[in-house]
Structure formats: structure tokens, C-alpha cells
Design an enzyme around this catalytic site. Structure first.
Site, PDB file in Angstrom:
ATOM      1  N   LYS A  87      -8.114   3.725  -5.218  1.00 32.71           N
ATOM      2  CA  LYS A  87      -6.732   4.222  -5.165  1.00 32.71           C
ATOM      3  C   LYS A  87      -5.897   3.564  -6.251  1.00 32.71           C
ATOM      4  O   LYS A  87      -5.600   2.375  -6.185  1.00 32.71           O
ATOM      5  CB  LYS A  87      -6.088   3.937  -3.805  1.00 32.71           C
ATOM      6  CG  LYS A  87      -4.776   4.718  -3.658  1.00 32.71           C
ATOM      7  CD  LYS A  87      -3.861   4.162  -2.581  1.00 32.71           C
ATOM      8  CE  LYS A  87      -2.984   3.041  -3.064  1.00 32.71           C
ATOM      9  NZ  LYS A  87      -2.047   3.402  -4.153  1.00 32.71           N
TER      10      LYS A  87
ATOM     11  N   GLU B 223      -7.151 -10.225  -5.807  1.00 28.59           N
ATOM     12  CA  GLU B 223      -6.635 -10.813  -7.047  1.00 28.59           C
ATOM     13  C   GLU B 223      -5.124 -10.633  -6.981  1.00 28.59           C
ATOM     14  O   GLU B 223      -4.628  -9.518  -7.087  1.00 28.59           O
ATOM     15  CB  GLU B 223      -7.265 -10.099  -8.235  1.00 28.59           C
ATOM     16  CG  GLU B 223      -7.285 -10.939  -9.482  1.00 28.59           C
ATOM     17  CD  GLU B 223      -6.102 -10.647 -10.352  1.00 28.59           C
ATOM     18  OE1 GLU B 223      -5.050 -11.297 -10.121  1.00 28.59           O
ATOM     19  OE2 GLU B 223      -6.195  -9.786 -11.222  1.00 28.59           O
TER      20      GLU B 223
ATOM     21  N   CYS C 270      -0.263 -10.800 -13.909  1.00 28.10           N
ATOM     22  CA  CYS C 270      -0.450 -11.750 -12.809  1.00 28.10           C
ATOM     23  C   CYS C 270      -0.600 -13.174 -13.338  1.00 28.10           C
ATOM     24  O   CYS C 270      -0.270 -14.122 -12.644  1.00 28.10           O
ATOM     25  CB  CYS C 270      -1.645 -11.349 -11.967  1.00 28.10           C
ATOM     26  SG  CYS C 270      -3.106 -10.976 -12.934  1.00 28.10           S
TER      27      CYS C 270
ATOM     28  N   GLU D 258       7.188 -15.249  -8.081  1.00 33.41           N
ATOM     29  CA  GLU D 258       6.698 -14.412  -9.177  1.00 33.41           C
ATOM     30  C   GLU D 258       7.758 -13.361  -9.496  1.00 33.41           C
ATOM     31  O   GLU D 258       8.136 -12.573  -8.631  1.00 33.41           O
ATOM     32  CB  GLU D 258       5.389 -13.730  -8.756  1.00 33.41           C
ATOM     33  CG  GLU D 258       4.806 -12.863  -9.843  1.00 33.41           C
ATOM     34  CD  GLU D 258       3.433 -12.291  -9.471  1.00 33.41           C
ATOM     35  OE1 GLU D 258       3.328 -11.610  -8.443  1.00 33.41           O
ATOM     36  OE2 GLU D 258       2.478 -12.536 -10.223  1.00 33.41           O
TER      37      GLU D 258
HETATM   38  P1  NAI Z   1       1.984  -3.885  -4.424  1.00 26.61           P
HETATM   39  O1  NAI Z   1       1.119  -5.056  -4.106  1.00 26.61           O
HETATM   40  O2  NAI Z   1       2.817  -3.302  -3.340  1.00 26.61           O
HETATM   41  O3  NAI Z   1       1.075  -2.692  -5.001  1.00 26.61           O
HETATM   42  C1  NAI Z   1      -0.224  -2.850  -5.531  1.00 26.61           C
HETATM   43  C2  NAI Z   1      -1.150  -1.784  -4.969  1.00 26.61           C
HETATM   44  O4  NAI Z   1      -1.219  -1.932  -3.557  1.00 26.61           O
HETATM   45  C3  NAI Z   1      -0.679  -0.337  -5.199  1.00 26.61           C
HETATM   46  O5  NAI Z   1      -1.798   0.479  -5.416  1.00 26.61           O
HETATM   47  C4  NAI Z   1      -0.029   0.016  -3.882  1.00 26.61           C
HETATM   48  O6  NAI Z   1      -0.035   1.406  -3.617  1.00 26.61           O
HETATM   49  C5  NAI Z   1      -0.919  -0.729  -2.901  1.00 26.61           C
HETATM   50  N1  NAI Z   1      -0.296  -1.023  -1.603  1.00 26.61           N
HETATM   51  C6  NAI Z   1       1.007  -1.304  -1.345  1.00 26.61           C
HETATM   52  N2  NAI Z   1       1.204  -1.512  -0.028  1.00 26.61           N
HETATM   53  C7  NAI Z   1      -0.007  -1.365   0.562  1.00 26.61           C
HETATM   54  C8  NAI Z   1      -0.457  -1.451   1.918  1.00 26.61           C
HETATM   55  N3  NAI Z   1       0.378  -1.719   2.919  1.00 26.61           N
HETATM   56  N4  NAI Z   1      -1.773  -1.247   2.166  1.00 26.61           N
HETATM   57  C9  NAI Z   1      -2.634  -0.978   1.175  1.00 26.61           C
HETATM   58  N5  NAI Z   1      -2.257  -0.874  -0.125  1.00 26.61           N
HETATM   59  C10 NAI Z   1      -0.956  -1.060  -0.429  1.00 26.61           C
HETATM   60  O7  NAI Z   1       2.888  -4.298  -5.647  1.00 26.61           O
HETATM   61  P2  NAI Z   1       4.273  -3.619  -6.115  1.00 26.61           P
HETATM   62  O8  NAI Z   1       5.122  -3.306  -4.937  1.00 26.61           O
HETATM   63  O9  NAI Z   1       3.962  -2.524  -7.039  1.00 26.61           O
HETATM   64  O10 NAI Z   1       4.921  -4.810  -6.940  1.00 26.61           O
HETATM   65  C11 NAI Z   1       5.606  -5.842  -6.249  1.00 26.61           C
HETATM   66  C12 NAI Z   1       5.297  -7.179  -6.838  1.00 26.61           C
HETATM   67  O11 NAI Z   1       3.924  -7.453  -6.671  1.00 26.61           O
HETATM   68  C13 NAI Z   1       5.521  -7.324  -8.334  1.00 26.61           C
HETATM   69  O12 NAI Z   1       6.841  -7.616  -8.639  1.00 26.61           O
HETATM   70  C14 NAI Z   1       4.602  -8.453  -8.662  1.00 26.61           C
HETATM   71  O13 NAI Z   1       5.223  -9.677  -8.363  1.00 26.61           O
HETATM   72  C15 NAI Z   1       3.438  -8.258  -7.731  1.00 26.61           C
HETATM   73  N6  NAI Z   1       2.311  -7.595  -8.388  1.00 26.61           N
HETATM   74  C16 NAI Z   1       1.261  -8.348  -8.783  1.00 26.61           C
HETATM   75  C17 NAI Z   1       0.210  -7.776  -9.458  1.00 26.61           C
HETATM   76  C18 NAI Z   1      -0.954  -8.569  -9.920  1.00 26.61           C
HETATM   77  O14 NAI Z   1      -1.644  -8.158 -10.828  1.00 26.61           O
HETATM   78  N7  NAI Z   1      -1.249  -9.695  -9.321  1.00 26.61           N
HETATM   79  C19 NAI Z   1       0.196  -6.361  -9.792  1.00 26.61           C
HETATM   80  C20 NAI Z   1       1.332  -5.629  -9.274  1.00 26.61           C
HETATM   81  C21 NAI Z   1       2.352  -6.255  -8.613  1.00 26.61           C
END
Ligand code: NAI
Ligand code: MG
Length: 423
Positions: free
Chosen positions: A120, A195, A230, A327
Site C-alpha cells: 500500500k 522503519e 527519516c 521529528e
Molecule cells: P503516517 O505514518 O501516517 O503514514 C505512513 C504510511 O502509513 C502511509 O502509507 C499511511 O497511509 C499509512 N497509515 C497511516 N495510518 C495508518 C494506520 N492506522 N494503519 C495502517 N497504516 C496507516 O505518516 P504521515 O501522517 O504521512 O506523516 C506524519 C509524520 O510521520 C511526518 O511528519 C513524519 O514525522 C513522520 N513520517 C516518517 C517517515 C519515515 O520515513 N520515517 C515517513 C513519513 C512520515
């Protein structure tokens, strides 16, 4: 499929990515906002490279023969060995910061070890994963082995993470959602790898030698991909004697960055990915001001249209400030001075995260000593943001579970079966 056939197919996927490099770079830029030029030289070739690297592993996933003693069965003879088998159906959930590359990091090891995948992509950036799905079919992978399912996290992602027929879930994204994934996986105790986020220290000592290189490295560490990394070097820690010079230098670099639309050839920094991310980053910028930090440069939105923000350098910060602890995931760095190496290590480690760290020194024993003391999955010495398909990547502490890439990732996608034959 034989391992050799599987390896050739995976190699072909890498070739097809390179053949479509211009198209994929443009899609990535349109979808995510990052400069097309950057996607063309970084995201796309790295995505191809992990398929090429993993293709070789398909024929090299081996068990062991193990001489066993069985003390309670004197005189008996056994032949014992291990098999390394695929886990089965793997769910993969990826973020929007490197949409194609994250898909590649996830798919390549899962396929080389013989698993089937439901992937996804992030709701903000599904285009390159969908195109990659088409290229995977073109390479000749049987239909149904890789399934790309678009959708929101709270619905599609949550369904995947909790599904009883999914044997493993691999997630990259926020630490907050990582914890939700762990709870969702508890139903059938599927395997989990994560990750997650980071707040990575980048430490510059006065014996760094070429200070200009360290300054450029520090700027790259935080501003690359608009800080939406990240492993972004978001906490700059500088030895006191050179603090002003380094902070000024990084601020100068920040001011020179050409901000613009991703498709413009001269753009160095595009917009953030979304309205939500713009709100998040500017909220942190405002919080830092309210808490009394000093903004050397930046600190606000850039222009009135689009999700552009100014590259930002902040000093006079305190450990309890949210901009120091949390972050931000934008081009915002906090800089703090330190007096002695003994003082900087505990401060560098004083975070719930442990993804990466940078060290700049020409003192070789200090470099090794400090690399050993930092609680981080990756330590870069006199460099930053160096990735390779052969190098394991992942987090200590709340930055995650497991390692992606290198041969270490094969452990995440195989399980070991011990077989014992009485002779
Ligand atoms: P997120 O963690 O919500 O989204 C990442 C992925 O998880 C997306 O595919 C999303 O659809 C999915 N997701 C979201 N809620 C979920 C759930 N309840 N169950 C299963 N999958 C779910 O990140 P978001 O909201 O886009 O960004 C928020 C913050 O997260 C950013 O500001 C950043 O700090 C952090 N982040 C960190 C990343 C990394 O590479 N470590 C990448 C993206 C965001
Ligand atoms: Mg979210």
C-alpha cells in the site's frame, strides 16, 4: 519458479526501472513535489539498484547442515539441517517521502526470498508504485505475486495490518502509526518490521579539518528532500570554538537554496508534500519562536501559494523544546554548541529515536570511539546520507525493528525450519 529464474526476473525489474528513468522521475516529481532532477539522479537509480542487488541473493539463500549430539539418545544417529522458507503473504505500507524508492526497498527483498506481497503506497503519492506494478508484470512476474493497493492509512492500511491471512507486515512511516501497526498485528501475531522516525544528531568537532565540507555536509543532512527524511540530521551539535562559524555557514547555504516547482530544471528545493505537512512544519516553526529560540534564517512559509517553506536554521535552543525533541520532517535544523566530547555523546543519545547520526572529525580514534557510543542504526563519519543496497539500514530504540537492505533484510522475509532425520 527456480531461484535462478526468480533472480533473472528481479534483475529485469531493475533494468526496466532504468529504461523508464525519465518517466518515473517526472511522475515522482509531480506526485511528491521533489525536484525531477534529484529524483532522476537519486531516487530512480537507487530503486533500480536494490532490485539488481537483491537479484543475486535469489540463488544464495541457504540453510545449514548441523551436527547434533542429542545427549539423551546415546548411540542414535541423526542428520539435521535447516531450510530457509518464505514467510508467505507480506503486507507492506510505505510513506510519501521517497515513494518509488520505498516501494523498491520493500518489494525487492520480499520477492527474492519468494514471498507474495500486498503493497500500500501512501495516499499522497501512489503514482510511481502503480507504474512499478506495471513494470513488474512486464518483467514477467506472475500476476498476483505483487499487488499494489491504493488507499488511506486508517482504512486500507489498517485492514492490511490486522488481516489474519497476512503473515508479515513491513511498515515505514511515523513512530505513532508504527505503534498502531504493532497492536493491529497482535491478532494473528504476524511478524512485524518497522522503519520509523528520527531526530538524528550531526556532530561537528573543531578538528573536522575541512570545515567547508562539514558545513556543506550539515546543510545536505537537513535540507536534502526538504528535510522529509527519516534520517535527516535535524540536531546539529557543534564544538563551541567553531559554533558561530558553522551555524553562519549552514545558514548561508540555506539562503542560497533555489526554491521552486519540482519540474523546473533549476529548482533545488520543491514544496513539501501536502497541506498537512505544510501545517505541521510551520506549526513547529512557530512553537520554536514562542519558546524563545533564535532563528538565524528562515522560520516561515515561503511565498503565498503552494506548500513551500523556508530552509530554517535555529539556535539558542533548550532540550525540552518541542523543536529539539520531536521529528519535524521539514527543512528545519536546531543547532547547539558543546564543550567536550564526553558531554556531547549523552546529549546526542538523549532522544527516544535512534536512526542515524553524523560525526565530523579527522581524529581517527575519536571517530571510532564515538561511532561505537552513538545509539543509532547508522553512523556516518565525515559524510552524511550515504545509502547502499548492500548496507543494512534501520533504527535503534523507537526508530524501528529490523534492518532493511544488505543481507540482513533476508532475515525479515524468511523463516527457518529445522529438519531432523533419524538414520
Ligand atoms: P503516517 O505514518 O501516517 O503514514 C505512513 C504510511 O502509513 C502511509 O502509507 C499511511 O497511509 C499509512 N497509515 C497511516 N495510518 C495508518 C494506520 N492506522 N494503519 C495502517 N497504516 C496507516 O505518516 P504521515 O501522517 O504521512 O506523516 C506524519 C509524520 O510521520 C511526518 O511528519 C513524519 O514525522 C513522520 N513520517 C516518517 C517517515 C519515515 O520515513 N520515517 C515517513 C513519513 C512520515
Ligand atoms: Mg498519518
Amino acid at each position: 519458479m527456480t531461484p535462478s529464474e526468480r533472480g533473472k526476473l528481479i534483475w529485469k525489474i531493475g533494468d526496466l526501472i532504468l529504461e523508464h528513468a525519465d518517466e518515473l522521475a517526472e511522475l515522482e516529481s509531480v506526485d511528491n513535489g521533489k525536484p525531477r532532477v534529484v529524483a532522476r539522479v537519486a531516487d530512480v537509480p537507487l530503486a533500480a539498484d536494490i532490485f539488481h542487488y537483491m537479484a543475486g541473493w535469489a540463488t544464495k539463500i541457504e540453510g545449514n547442515t548441523i551436527p547434533i549430539s542429542v545427549p539423551y539418545a546415546p548411540g542414535a544417529n541423526f542428520h539435521a539441517f535447516t531450510l530457509r522458507e518464505p514467510i508467505g503473504v507480506v503486507g507492506q505500507i510505505i510513506p510519501w517521502n521517497f515513494p518509488l524508492l520505498m516501494a523498491a526497498w520493500k518489494l525487492a527483498p520480499a520477492l527474492t526470498t519468494g514471498n507474495c506481497v500486498v503493497l500500500k503506497p501512501a495516499e499522497q503519492t501512489p503514482l510511481t508504485a502503480l507504474r512499478l506494478g506495471e513494470l513488474i508484470l512486464e518483467a514477467g512476474l506472475p500476476e498476483g505475486v505483487v499487488n499494489i493497493v491504493t488507499g488511506f492509512g486508517e482504512t486500507a492500511g489498517a485492514a492490511l495490518a490486522s488481516h489474519d491471512d497476512v503473515d508479515k507486515i513491513a511498515f515505514t512511516g511515523s513512530t505513532e502509526v508504527g505503534k498502531i501497526i504493532v497492536r493491529a498485528a497482535a491478532g494473528n501475531l504476524k511478524k512485524v518490521s518497522l522503519e520509523l522516525g528520527g531526530k538524528s544528531p550531526n556532530i561537528i568537532f573543531k578538528d573536522a579539518g575541512d570545515l567547508n565540507a562539514a558545513i556543506a555536509g550539515a546543510a545536505n543532512a537537513i535540507f536534502f528532500n526538504h528535510g522529509q527524511c527519516c534520517c535527516a540530521g535535524s540536531r546539529l551539535m557543534v564544538e563551541r570554538d567553531i559554533f558561530d562559524q558553522v551555524v553562519e555557514g549552514v545558514a548561508e547555504q540555506a539562503k542560497k537554496i533555489k526554491i521552486g516547482p519540482g519540474l523546473a530544471a533549476d529548482t533545488e528545493m520543491g514544496p513539501l508534500v501536502s497541506e498537512e505537512q505544510l501545517q505541521r512544519v510551520t506549526r513547529y516553526m512557530n512553537q520554536g519562536k514562542q519558546e524563545g529560540a533564535c532563528y538565524v534564517t528562515g522560520g516561515a512559509r515561503s511565498g503565498q501559494n503552494g506548500y513551500f517553506v523556508q530552509p530554517t536554521v535555529i539556535k539558542d535552543v533548550k532540550p525540552k523544546m518541542s523543536i529539539v525533541r520531536e521529528e519535524i520532517f521539514g527543512p528545519v535544523v536546531v543547532a547547539e554548541p558543546f564543550a567536550k566530547p564526553e558531554e556531547v555523546i549523552p546529549r546526542a543519545n538523549q532522544t527516544e529515536y535512534g536512526l542515524a547520526a553524523g560525526v565530523w572529525t579527522r581524529d581517527i580514534s575519536k571517530a571510532h570511539r564515538i561511532a561505537a557510543q552513538l545509539k543509532a542504526g547508522t553512523v556516518w563519519v565525515n559524510c552524511y546520507n550515504v545509502f547502499d543496497a548492500a548496507l543494512p539500514f534501520g533504527g535503534y530504540k523507537q526508530s524501528g525493528w529490523g534492518r532493511e537492505m544488505g543481507h540482513e533484510v533476508l532475515n525479515l522475509y524468511t523463516q527457518t525450519k529445522a529438519v531432523v532425520l533419524g538414520l
